[in-house]
Structure formats: C-alpha cells, structure tokens
Design an enzyme around this catalytic site. Structure first.
Site, PDB file in Angstrom:
ATOM      1  N   GLN A  73       0.934  -1.201  -0.152  1.00  0.00           N
ATOM      2  CA  GLN A  73       0.160   0.204  -0.207  1.00  0.00           C
ATOM      3  C   GLN A  73       0.838   0.551   0.113  1.00  0.00           C
ATOM      4  O   GLN A  73       0.639   2.238   0.091  1.00  0.00           O
ATOM      5  CB  GLN A  73      -0.602  -0.142   0.807  1.00  0.00           C
ATOM      6  CG  GLN A  73      -1.651  -1.267   1.338  1.00  0.00           C
ATOM      7  CD  GLN A  73      -2.785  -1.375   3.004  1.00  0.00           C
ATOM      8  OE1 GLN A  73      -3.332  -0.814   2.786  1.00  0.00           O
ATOM      9  NE2 GLN A  73      -1.834  -2.139   3.845  1.00  0.00           N
TER      10      GLN A  73
ATOM     11  N   HIS B  16      -1.685   1.926  -4.136  1.00  0.00           N
ATOM     12  CA  HIS B  16      -2.073   2.669  -4.409  1.00  0.00           C
ATOM     13  C   HIS B  16      -0.751   3.550  -4.886  1.00  0.00           C
ATOM     14  O   HIS B  16      -0.941   4.943  -4.480  1.00  0.00           O
ATOM     15  CB  HIS B  16      -1.795   3.015  -3.116  1.00  0.00           C
ATOM     16  CG  HIS B  16      -2.974   2.490  -2.260  1.00  0.00           C
ATOM     17  ND1 HIS B  16      -2.915   1.814  -0.924  1.00  0.00           N
ATOM     18  CD2 HIS B  16      -4.276   2.390  -2.237  1.00  0.00           C
ATOM     19  CE1 HIS B  16      -4.055   1.738  -0.496  1.00  0.00           C
ATOM     20  NE2 HIS B  16      -4.784   1.828  -1.149  1.00  0.00           N
TER      21      HIS B  16
ATOM     22  N   CYS C 247      -1.175  13.443 -15.258  1.00  0.00           N
ATOM     23  CA  CYS C 247      -2.168  14.553 -15.500  1.00  0.00           C
ATOM     24  C   CYS C 247      -3.932  14.176 -15.565  1.00  0.00           C
ATOM     25  O   CYS C 247      -4.066  13.113 -16.387  1.00  0.00           O
ATOM     26  CB  CYS C 247      -2.285  14.862 -17.625  1.00  0.00           C
ATOM     27  SG  CYS C 247      -3.067  15.869 -17.472  1.00  0.00           S
TER      28      CYS C 247
ATOM     29  N   CYS D  14       0.023  20.708 -16.838  1.00  0.00           N
ATOM     30  CA  CYS D  14       0.258  19.018 -17.669  1.00  0.00           C
ATOM     31  C   CYS D  14       1.171  20.565 -18.772  1.00  0.00           C
ATOM     32  O   CYS D  14      -0.164  20.913 -19.436  1.00  0.00           O
ATOM     33  CB  CYS D  14      -0.376  18.627 -18.802  1.00  0.00           C
ATOM     34  SG  CYS D  14      -0.406  17.783 -20.005  1.00  0.00           S
TER      35      CYS D  14
ATOM     36  N   THR E 256       0.559  -3.054   8.975  1.00  0.00           N
ATOM     37  CA  THR E 256      -0.601  -2.165   8.268  1.00  0.00           C
ATOM     38  C   THR E 256      -1.949  -1.975   9.070  1.00  0.00           C
ATOM     39  O   THR E 256      -2.082  -3.193   9.355  1.00  0.00           O
ATOM     40  CB  THR E 256      -1.277  -2.526   6.414  1.00  0.00           C
ATOM     41  OG1 THR E 256      -2.215  -2.481   6.640  1.00  0.00           O
ATOM     42  CG2 THR E 256      -1.170  -3.679   6.726  1.00  0.00           C
TER      43      THR E 256
END
Ligand code: NAD
Ligand code: ZN
Length: 252
Positions: free
Chosen positions: A106, A126, A134, A159, A200
């Site tokens: 994660q 993640h 972008c 961007c 975690t």
C-alpha cells in the site's frame, strides 16, 4: 527456549517449508525509515486531521489552494531522503531466496524496489509518489521534473501537453483503485501458501481482504503490526515488535 523464541522458530519453519510467500505491507514498514504512517500514534492524520484533505481527490481537484499546499508538502516529502531499513532488506533477501511470490504494498515510497525487490514482484495498489500523472490526458512524468517547476516558482504546475491538473501518481482518497492491479493482488493472495501482513492497520478495503482470501485458500497467516488489526483472530501468529527488528529474525 522462551515462548517468544519458539514462536519465531515456528515462523522460520513455515518460511522454509513455503514455496509461495505473499507479503502485504503498509506504512508501518517505512516508519523506521523516517516516513510517518497515517493512523499509528505518530501518524500524519492522528496528529493533524486536516492533513487528510491534501490526500482527498475532491478537495484536490476543486481547490487551487489545496493543490498549492499539496505541492509544498511534496517538496519536503520524507520519501526523497528515506533509505530502506532492515525490514525492507529482509524482504529483498526473501526474494533472493526464491521464496517470494508477490509483494503487495500500500506504500507509495518505492522503498521495496530501492531495497532490491524486483519491480515485477512489487504490486503497488496505491501507486507511487515518484511519478506525476495528468488528470486529463493521463500523461506520466517523473515527480522530480514537476518539483523543479515548483521550486522555480510555479505554485501549481499544470500538464505541458494539455494544461490539465497534475497530481502524484498515487491513489488518493475518493479516487478509484486500478482494477487490474487489485485483481492481480487478490489473485496472488489466493496462490499463497504463507502470507505475511506487515505494518498495516488493515483498515483499507478491498486490499485488506487479501488476508482473508489467502487464509481461506489455505495459507498460513502471520501478522506483524504494533497495534491490533481486525484480522488478528485469523492469524497463526501475531507479533507486535518493531518490524525492523523482528522481520530480519523471522526471515533469517
Ligand atoms: P496505517 O497508517 O493505517 O497503519 C500503519 C500501522 O503500522 C499502524 O497500525 C502502526 O501501529 C503500525 N506501525 C507503524 N510503525 C511500525 C513499526 N515500526 N513496527 C510495527 N508496526 C508499526 O497504514 P496503512 O495500513 O498502510 O494505510 C495507510 C495508507 O496511506 C496506505 O494505504 C498508503 O497508501 C498511505 N501511506 C503510505 C506511506 C508510505 O508509502 N510509506 C506512508 C503513509 C501513508
Ligand atoms: Zn495532460
């Protein structure tokens, strides 16, 4: 032999006997590298509940002031100077032993890869903070390039191809997970014969289900976390010691 030593010894035996070890890591494996977790006693959100806004996609997309604050906080992200610790090194050694089937993380800090785990074993559910994406055209680029623009005076760099909003290539709260990545992680969990959940709090779904999926598919389950998790009752062994000390002992 003390009970504690006997429990460590038992886990070593499980590792020796295993062919496909699957590991799930969270922010807790990186705290000893100087990157705070979110929900632990020293966690970023525990200490400042407002900080959660910087990680929330709706605030981020809707409010230039939040983006400006997010870029300022990225400039000093602890990941830029963090080094892998003994816990990361132990997982790299596990792969070198040929035992590691998959390393589901994660974390967004890439410390597993820096420690020596190969990119094809690491499943980043993640994303990573070392790239930007972008939000309009999907272009990705190294984070360092965007940070140089912030240092040069752009408070909220956009961007260069389409002027869209840029964000770290992480999955923010309120944003969808990448289905292919989650599917792969849960499939690997089902293929484990030994599963470690490390650092975690197991409060983020659906990835926390990997623990239960592995267990139901017949894997042994070992949980290493300083605090209790909702899955402790399913585990064959639970350890509460600091990961950087204990993991090298378990995986010796
Ligand atoms: P979490 O903050 O919910 O839980 C971390 C757990 O680790 C806590 O229960 C804490 O008690 C434990 N812990 C902390 N240091 C430990 C140590 N040295 N030894 C043993 N236990 C220790 O973390 P999570 O479950 O990963 O969820 C947070 C989310 O935030 C993640 O999904 C991740 O995307 C993101 N995040 C990532 C990083 C990173 O990349 N390093 C850091 C913070 C947050
Ligand atoms: Zn774009």
């Amino acid at each position: 032999m003390s009970t504690h030593e006997a429990r460590i010894d038992a886990v070593r035996g499980w590792v020796d006997a295993a062919a496909r070890v699957v590991v799930l890591t969270g922010a807790g494996i990186s705290t000893e590298s100087g990157i705070p977790d979110f929900r632990g006693p020293q966690g970023v959100w525990t200490k400042d509940p407002q900080a959660e806004k910087l990680s929330n996609i709706h605030y981020y997309m809707g409010d230039p002031a939040i983006r400006k604050a997010a870029w300022q906080s990225r400039l000093t992200h602890p990941a830029w100077t963090a080094q892998p610790n003994a816990g990361h090194a132990a997982l790299a050694a596990l792969e070198a032993r040929g035992k590691l089937h998959a390393l589901i993380t994660q974390n967004i800090d890439e410390l597993h890869q820096i420690a020596g785990n190969s990119a094809d074993k690491v499943i980043e559910v993640h994303g990573t903070v070392r790239k930007v994406v972008c939000m309009d055209c999907g272009m990705t680029a190294p984070m360092s390039v965007a940070l140089d623009r912030v240092r040069a005076g752009e408070a909220d760099p956009h961007c260069r191809a389409c002027s869209g909003i840029l964000k770290s290539a992480t999955v923010s709260f309120g944003q969808n997970l990448v289905p292919d990545v989650i599917d792969r992680a849960l499939r690997c969990a089902a293929e484990a014969d030994l599963f470690f959940s490390i650092g975690t709090s197991l409060q983020v779904y659906p990835i926390a289900e990997a623990v239960d999926i592995a267990r139901r598919a017949g894997a042994r389950l070992v949980i290493l976390n300083a605090e209790a998790t909702p899955f402790d009752h399913l585990a064959d062994s639970v350890f509460r010691e600091p990961i950087g000390t204990l993991l090298p002992q378990l995986l010796r």
